[in-house]
Design a protein around this motif. Structure first.
Motif, PDB file in Angstrom:
ATOM      1  N   VAL A 148     -37.800  97.351 -96.558  1.00  0.00           N
ATOM      2  CA  VAL A 148     -38.277  98.554 -95.848  1.00  0.00           C
ATOM      3  C   VAL A 148     -39.683  98.899 -96.326  1.00  0.00           C
ATOM      4  CG1 VAL A 148     -37.948 101.048 -95.597  1.00  0.00           C
ATOM      5  CG2 VAL A 148     -36.009  99.501 -95.315  1.00  0.00           C
ATOM      6  N   VAL A 151     -42.093  96.452 -94.662  1.00  0.00           N
ATOM      7  CA  VAL A 151     -42.186  96.495 -93.202  1.00  0.00           C
ATOM      8  C   VAL A 151     -42.666  97.850 -92.678  1.00  0.00           C
ATOM      9  CG1 VAL A 151     -40.833  96.325 -91.065  1.00  0.00           C
ATOM     10  CG2 VAL A 151     -40.419  94.730 -92.932  1.00  0.00           C
ATOM     11  N   THR A 156     -44.442  97.547 -85.870  1.00  0.00           N
ATOM     12  CA  THR A 156     -43.567  96.529 -85.309  1.00  0.00           C
ATOM     13  C   THR A 156     -42.214  97.150 -84.992  1.00  0.00           C
ATOM     14  OG1 THR A 156     -42.658  94.321 -85.687  1.00  0.00           O
ATOM     15  CG2 THR A 156     -42.742  95.773 -87.585  1.00  0.00           C
ATOM     16  N   THR A 157     -41.481  96.509 -84.131  1.00  0.00           N
ATOM     17  CA  THR A 157     -40.152  96.995 -83.783  1.00  0.00           C
ATOM     18  C   THR A 157     -39.156  96.518 -84.830  1.00  0.00           C
ATOM     19  OG1 THR A 157     -40.727  96.813 -81.452  1.00  0.00           O
ATOM     20  CG2 THR A 157     -38.395  96.971 -81.966  1.00  0.00           C
ATOM     21  N   VAL A 158     -38.255  97.423 -85.215  1.00  0.00           N
ATOM     22  CA  VAL A 158     -37.265  97.096 -86.231  1.00  0.00           C
ATOM     23  C   VAL A 158     -35.879  97.387 -85.670  1.00  0.00           C
ATOM     24  CG1 VAL A 158     -36.394  97.657 -88.537  1.00  0.00           C
ATOM     25  CG2 VAL A 158     -38.857  97.641 -88.103  1.00  0.00           C
ATOM     26  N   PHE A 175     -38.473 105.312 -92.422  1.00  0.00           N
ATOM     27  CA  PHE A 175     -39.628 104.759 -91.721  1.00  0.00           C
ATOM     28  C   PHE A 175     -40.573 105.866 -91.249  1.00  0.00           C
ATOM     29  CE2 PHE A 175     -37.081 100.883 -91.198  1.00  0.00           C
ATOM     30  CZ  PHE A 175     -38.045  99.921 -91.425  1.00  0.00           C
TER      31      PHE A 175
END
Length: 186
Positions: A148, A151, A156-158, A175
């Motif tokens: 985590v 990223v 970006t898509t998670v 996030f």
């Protein structure tokens, strides 16, 4: 604004507000620098400078007041320019009604209070749901938290998958405390 007009506004507003008067931009600036004011009500035409310069100075303060510009020389262009330069509201003097002014001040103060509360609540949520506050003792959870942290700053898509009760919502909320905007969370 002439002395008589200033005194008239004071008399009309002092039942609801603490009212301070300034005869020119310098006096107003001195007051703004010494005390915190919730609202600055200024004329466009002031002795030695225009009210928009005063508004710009007021907006540069650490806690800027709501700024309302009044003028007898009203035009749509001036209203737009005033808003671009920091005025929160604009009132042509020809249409000035004390009841309307009182409503506008009250509405602006309520809006300011809601914005302040929103910022405070967002800060509290951000603090509560930081990735550092997610507790997990297993090596698998430590691995997830490290991932985590890597990223989160990326746009970006998670996709978070896992069984119910494994902490997906906590991870998702963590996030929102990264560089990504809360609405971009997927």
């Amino acid at each position: 604004m002439r002395r008589r007009q200033r005194e008239g506004l004071r008399a009309a507003l002092e039942d609801h507000y603490d009212v301070y008067l300034a005869e020119d931009a310098k006096t107003a600036t001195d007051l703004l620098e010494k005390e915190h004011f919730d609202v600055l009500l200024t004329d466009f035409r002031l002795p030695s400078e225009d009210g928009m310069k005063l508004i710009a100075r007021a907006k540069s303060l650490s806690k800027p007041p709501i700024c309302i510009l009044m003028t007898a020389y009203g035009s749509e262009e001036l209203a737009v320019e005033a808003m671009k330069r920091g005025a929160d509201d604009y009132i042509p003097k020809a249409r000035l009604q004390i009841d309307e002014l009182d409503v506008r001040i009250s509405r602006a103060l309520k809006h300011q209070k809601l914005e302040t509360e929103n910022v405070s609540l967002r800060q509290q949520l951000d603090s509560k749901f930081r990735v550092e506050n997610v507790i997990g003792e297993s090596s698998a959870m430590a691995e997830v938290l490290d991932l985590v942290k890597q990223v989160a700053p990326a746009r970006t898509t998670v996709l978070l998958e896992g069984e119910s009760g494994t902490g997906k919502e906590l991870i998702a909320r963590s996030f929102t405390n990264s560089a990504r905007a809360p609405g971009n969370l997927s």
